[in-house]
Motif scaffolding. Sequence first.
Motif, PDB file in Angstrom:
ATOM      1  N   ASP A  90       0.821  -1.209   0.000  1.00  0.00           N
ATOM      2  CA  ASP A  90       0.000   0.000   0.000  1.00  0.00           C
ATOM      3  C   ASP A  90       0.859   1.266   0.000  1.00  0.00           C
ATOM      4  O   ASP A  90       0.327   2.377  -0.099  1.00  0.00           O
ATOM      5  CB  ASP A  90      -0.924   0.034   1.222  1.00  0.00           C
ATOM      6  CG  ASP A  90      -1.960  -1.064   1.205  1.00  0.00           C
ATOM      7  OD1 ASP A  90      -2.208  -1.667   2.284  1.00  0.00           O
ATOM      8  OD2 ASP A  90      -2.536  -1.326   0.128  1.00  0.00           O
ATOM      9  N   THR A  91       2.163   1.111   0.128  1.00  0.00           N
ATOM     10  CA  THR A  91       3.066   2.253   0.115  1.00  0.00           C
ATOM     11  C   THR A  91       2.949   3.002  -1.206  1.00  0.00           C
ATOM     12  O   THR A  91       3.103   2.413  -2.278  1.00  0.00           O
ATOM     13  CB  THR A  91       4.516   1.795   0.334  1.00  0.00           C
ATOM     14  OG1 THR A  91       4.629   1.241   1.642  1.00  0.00           O
ATOM     15  CG2 THR A  91       5.478   2.963   0.182  1.00  0.00           C
ATOM     16  N   ALA A  92       2.662   4.298  -1.121  1.00  0.00           N
ATOM     17  CA  ALA A  92       2.441   5.109  -2.321  1.00  0.00           C
ATOM     18  C   ALA A  92       2.186   6.553  -1.913  1.00  0.00           C
ATOM     19  O   ALA A  92       1.951   6.844  -0.739  1.00  0.00           O
ATOM     20  CB  ALA A  92       1.254   4.591  -3.112  1.00  0.00           C
ATOM     21  N   VAL A  93       2.203   7.432  -2.891  1.00  0.00           N
ATOM     22  CA  VAL A  93       1.664   8.769  -2.706  1.00  0.00           C
ATOM     23  C   VAL A  93       0.175   8.692  -3.020  1.00  0.00           C
ATOM     24  O   VAL A  93      -0.220   8.188  -4.075  1.00  0.00           O
ATOM     25  CB  VAL A  93       2.344   9.800  -3.622  1.00  0.00           C
ATOM     26  CG1 VAL A  93       1.686  11.172  -3.459  1.00  0.00           C
ATOM     27  CG2 VAL A  93       3.835   9.879  -3.318  1.00  0.00           C
ATOM     28  N   TYR A  94      -0.632   9.157  -2.086  1.00  0.00           N
ATOM     29  CA  TYR A  94      -2.078   9.114  -2.227  1.00  0.00           C
ATOM     30  C   TYR A  94      -2.590  10.503  -2.602  1.00  0.00           C
ATOM     31  O   TYR A  94      -2.243  11.501  -1.962  1.00  0.00           O
ATOM     32  CB  TYR A  94      -2.731   8.640  -0.936  1.00  0.00           C
ATOM     33  CG  TYR A  94      -2.602   7.145  -0.741  1.00  0.00           C
ATOM     34  CD1 TYR A  94      -1.377   6.576  -0.406  1.00  0.00           C
ATOM     35  CD2 TYR A  94      -3.692   6.300  -0.921  1.00  0.00           C
ATOM     36  CE1 TYR A  94      -1.240   5.204  -0.264  1.00  0.00           C
ATOM     37  CE2 TYR A  94      -3.572   4.926  -0.778  1.00  0.00           C
ATOM     38  CZ  TYR A  94      -2.349   4.389  -0.452  1.00  0.00           C
ATOM     39  OH  TYR A  94      -2.221   3.025  -0.310  1.00  0.00           O
ATOM     40  N   TYR A  95      -3.415  10.528  -3.635  1.00  0.00           N
ATOM     41  CA  TYR A  95      -3.985  11.771  -4.142  1.00  0.00           C
ATOM     42  C   TYR A  95      -5.503  11.729  -4.030  1.00  0.00           C
ATOM     43  O   TYR A  95      -6.121  10.684  -4.271  1.00  0.00           O
ATOM     44  CB  TYR A  95      -3.650  11.956  -5.616  1.00  0.00           C
ATOM     45  CG  TYR A  95      -2.184  12.004  -5.951  1.00  0.00           C
ATOM     46  CD1 TYR A  95      -1.466  10.835  -6.199  1.00  0.00           C
ATOM     47  CD2 TYR A  95      -1.503  13.219  -6.012  1.00  0.00           C
ATOM     48  CE1 TYR A  95      -0.121  10.874  -6.518  1.00  0.00           C
ATOM     49  CE2 TYR A  95      -0.159  13.270  -6.328  1.00  0.00           C
ATOM     50  CZ  TYR A  95       0.523  12.092  -6.583  1.00  0.00           C
ATOM     51  OH  TYR A  95       1.862  12.146  -6.895  1.00  0.00           O
ATOM     52  N   CYS A  96      -6.081  12.864  -3.699  1.00  0.00           N
ATOM     53  CA  CYS A  96      -7.519  12.962  -3.868  1.00  0.00           C
ATOM     54  C   CYS A  96      -7.791  13.823  -5.101  1.00  0.00           C
ATOM     55  O   CYS A  96      -6.966  14.665  -5.488  1.00  0.00           O
ATOM     56  CB  CYS A  96      -8.228  13.521  -2.640  1.00  0.00           C
ATOM     57  SG  CYS A  96      -7.949  15.251  -2.291  1.00  0.00           S
ATOM     58  N   ALA A  97      -8.921  13.578  -5.713  1.00  0.00           N
ATOM     59  CA  ALA A  97      -9.303  14.283  -6.925  1.00  0.00           C
ATOM     60  C   ALA A  97     -10.811  14.444  -6.962  1.00  0.00           C
ATOM     61  O   ALA A  97     -11.535  13.683  -6.312  1.00  0.00           O
ATOM     62  CB  ALA A  97      -8.815  13.530  -8.154  1.00  0.00           C
ATOM     63  N   ALA A  98     -11.264  15.409  -7.717  1.00  0.00           N
ATOM     64  CA  ALA A  98     -12.693  15.712  -7.793  1.00  0.00           C
ATOM     65  C   ALA A  98     -13.139  15.858  -9.240  1.00  0.00           C
ATOM     66  O   ALA A  98     -12.387  16.382 -10.076  1.00  0.00           O
ATOM     67  CB  ALA A  98     -12.992  17.005  -7.025  1.00  0.00           C
ATOM     68  N   VAL A  99     -14.339  15.381  -9.508  1.00  0.00           N
ATOM     69  CA  VAL A  99     -14.918  15.529 -10.847  1.00  0.00           C
ATOM     70  C   VAL A  99     -16.359  15.983 -10.689  1.00  0.00           C
ATOM     71  O   VAL A  99     -17.104  15.466  -9.853  1.00  0.00           O
ATOM     72  CB  VAL A  99     -14.808  14.216 -11.643  1.00  0.00           C
ATOM     73  CG1 VAL A  99     -15.548  13.079 -10.963  1.00  0.00           C
ATOM     74  CG2 VAL A  99     -15.272  14.403 -13.072  1.00  0.00           C
ATOM     75  N   ARG A 100     -16.746  16.942 -11.504  1.00  0.00           N
ATOM     76  CA  ARG A 100     -18.063  17.568 -11.378  1.00  0.00           C
ATOM     77  C   ARG A 100     -19.128  16.800 -12.148  1.00  0.00           C
ATOM     78  O   ARG A 100     -18.897  16.388 -13.289  1.00  0.00           O
ATOM     79  CB  ARG A 100     -17.997  18.994 -11.910  1.00  0.00           C
ATOM     80  CG  ARG A 100     -19.233  19.823 -11.605  1.00  0.00           C
ATOM     81  CD  ARG A 100     -19.067  21.225 -12.144  1.00  0.00           C
ATOM     82  NE  ARG A 100     -20.196  22.076 -11.803  1.00  0.00           N
ATOM     83  CZ  ARG A 100     -20.425  23.268 -12.338  1.00  0.00           C
ATOM     84  NH1 ARG A 100     -19.593  23.740 -13.246  1.00  0.00           N
ATOM     85  NH2 ARG A 100     -21.467  23.969 -11.971  1.00  0.00           N
ATOM     86  N   PHE A 101     -20.254  16.598 -11.480  1.00  0.00           N
ATOM     87  CA  PHE A 101     -21.466  16.063 -12.115  1.00  0.00           C
ATOM     88  C   PHE A 101     -21.268  14.694 -12.748  1.00  0.00           C
ATOM     89  O   PHE A 101     -21.866  14.382 -13.779  1.00  0.00           O
ATOM     90  CB  PHE A 101     -22.013  17.034 -13.154  1.00  0.00           C
ATOM     91  CG  PHE A 101     -22.500  18.331 -12.579  1.00  0.00           C
ATOM     92  CD1 PHE A 101     -23.088  18.366 -11.316  1.00  0.00           C
ATOM     93  CD2 PHE A 101     -22.374  19.515 -13.266  1.00  0.00           C
ATOM     94  CE1 PHE A 101     -23.535  19.557 -10.759  1.00  0.00           C
ATOM     95  CE2 PHE A 101     -22.829  20.717 -12.727  1.00  0.00           C
ATOM     96  CZ  PHE A 101     -23.403  20.742 -11.487  1.00  0.00           C
ATOM     97  N   LYS A 102     -20.405  13.895 -12.165  1.00  0.00           N
ATOM     98  CA  LYS A 102     -20.274  12.503 -12.584  1.00  0.00           C
ATOM     99  C   LYS A 102     -20.442  11.623 -11.351  1.00  0.00           C
ATOM    100  O   LYS A 102     -20.188  12.049 -10.243  1.00  0.00           O
ATOM    101  CB  LYS A 102     -18.895  12.226 -13.211  1.00  0.00           C
ATOM    102  CG  LYS A 102     -18.669  12.872 -14.566  1.00  0.00           C
ATOM    103  CD  LYS A 102     -17.345  12.411 -15.137  1.00  0.00           C
ATOM    104  CE  LYS A 102     -16.993  13.158 -16.415  1.00  0.00           C
ATOM    105  NZ  LYS A 102     -17.934  12.893 -17.485  1.00  0.00           N
ATOM    106  N   GLY A 103     -20.839  10.407 -11.563  1.00  0.00           N
ATOM    107  CA  GLY A 103     -21.002   9.484 -10.443  1.00  0.00           C
ATOM    108  C   GLY A 103     -19.876   8.500 -10.316  1.00  0.00           C
ATOM    109  O   GLY A 103     -19.897   7.623  -9.452  1.00  0.00           O
ATOM    110  N   ILE A 104     -18.867   8.650 -11.160  1.00  0.00           N
ATOM    111  CA  ILE A 104     -17.719   7.755 -11.147  1.00  0.00           C
ATOM    112  C   ILE A 104     -16.446   8.585 -11.102  1.00  0.00           C
ATOM    113  O   ILE A 104     -16.483   9.807 -11.165  1.00  0.00           O
ATOM    114  CB  ILE A 104     -17.712   6.838 -12.398  1.00  0.00           C
ATOM    115  CG1 ILE A 104     -17.713   7.684 -13.686  1.00  0.00           C
ATOM    116  CG2 ILE A 104     -18.913   5.905 -12.368  1.00  0.00           C
ATOM    117  CD1 ILE A 104     -17.564   6.868 -14.948  1.00  0.00           C
TER     118      ILE A 104
END
Length: 123
Positions: A90-104
Amino acid sequence: QVQLVESGGGLVQPGGSLRLSCAASGFTFEYYTIGWFRQAPGKEREGVSCISMRTGSTSSSDSVKGRFTISRDNGKKTAYLQMNSLKPEDTAVYYCAAVRFKGICPLDAMDLWGKGTLVTVSL
């Protein structure tokens, strides 16, 4: 300023837990589906978990299913990734991201990205 800021990474022993946070600012958080992604050294970025903007439905990759839980608090404009039973892989750089008006959470179509937080699982 439109941004996502991750926090909560660090060094943890195998079997341990961490909770990552993703704080959003500058945009209407509840209109965005949020995803967590990771990139290990020498590997391509991959999707980890995703939580939709409306129903809050979630999905996770097979490699973390049953160990990681994604959640969000629209009032606090923050998403979380609870990681339990961590493994060295599980070692890694973890990123969060956002997408508008999609469910995936399509890796190649996310609208906003944070800068990442490093998670290291090791003795």
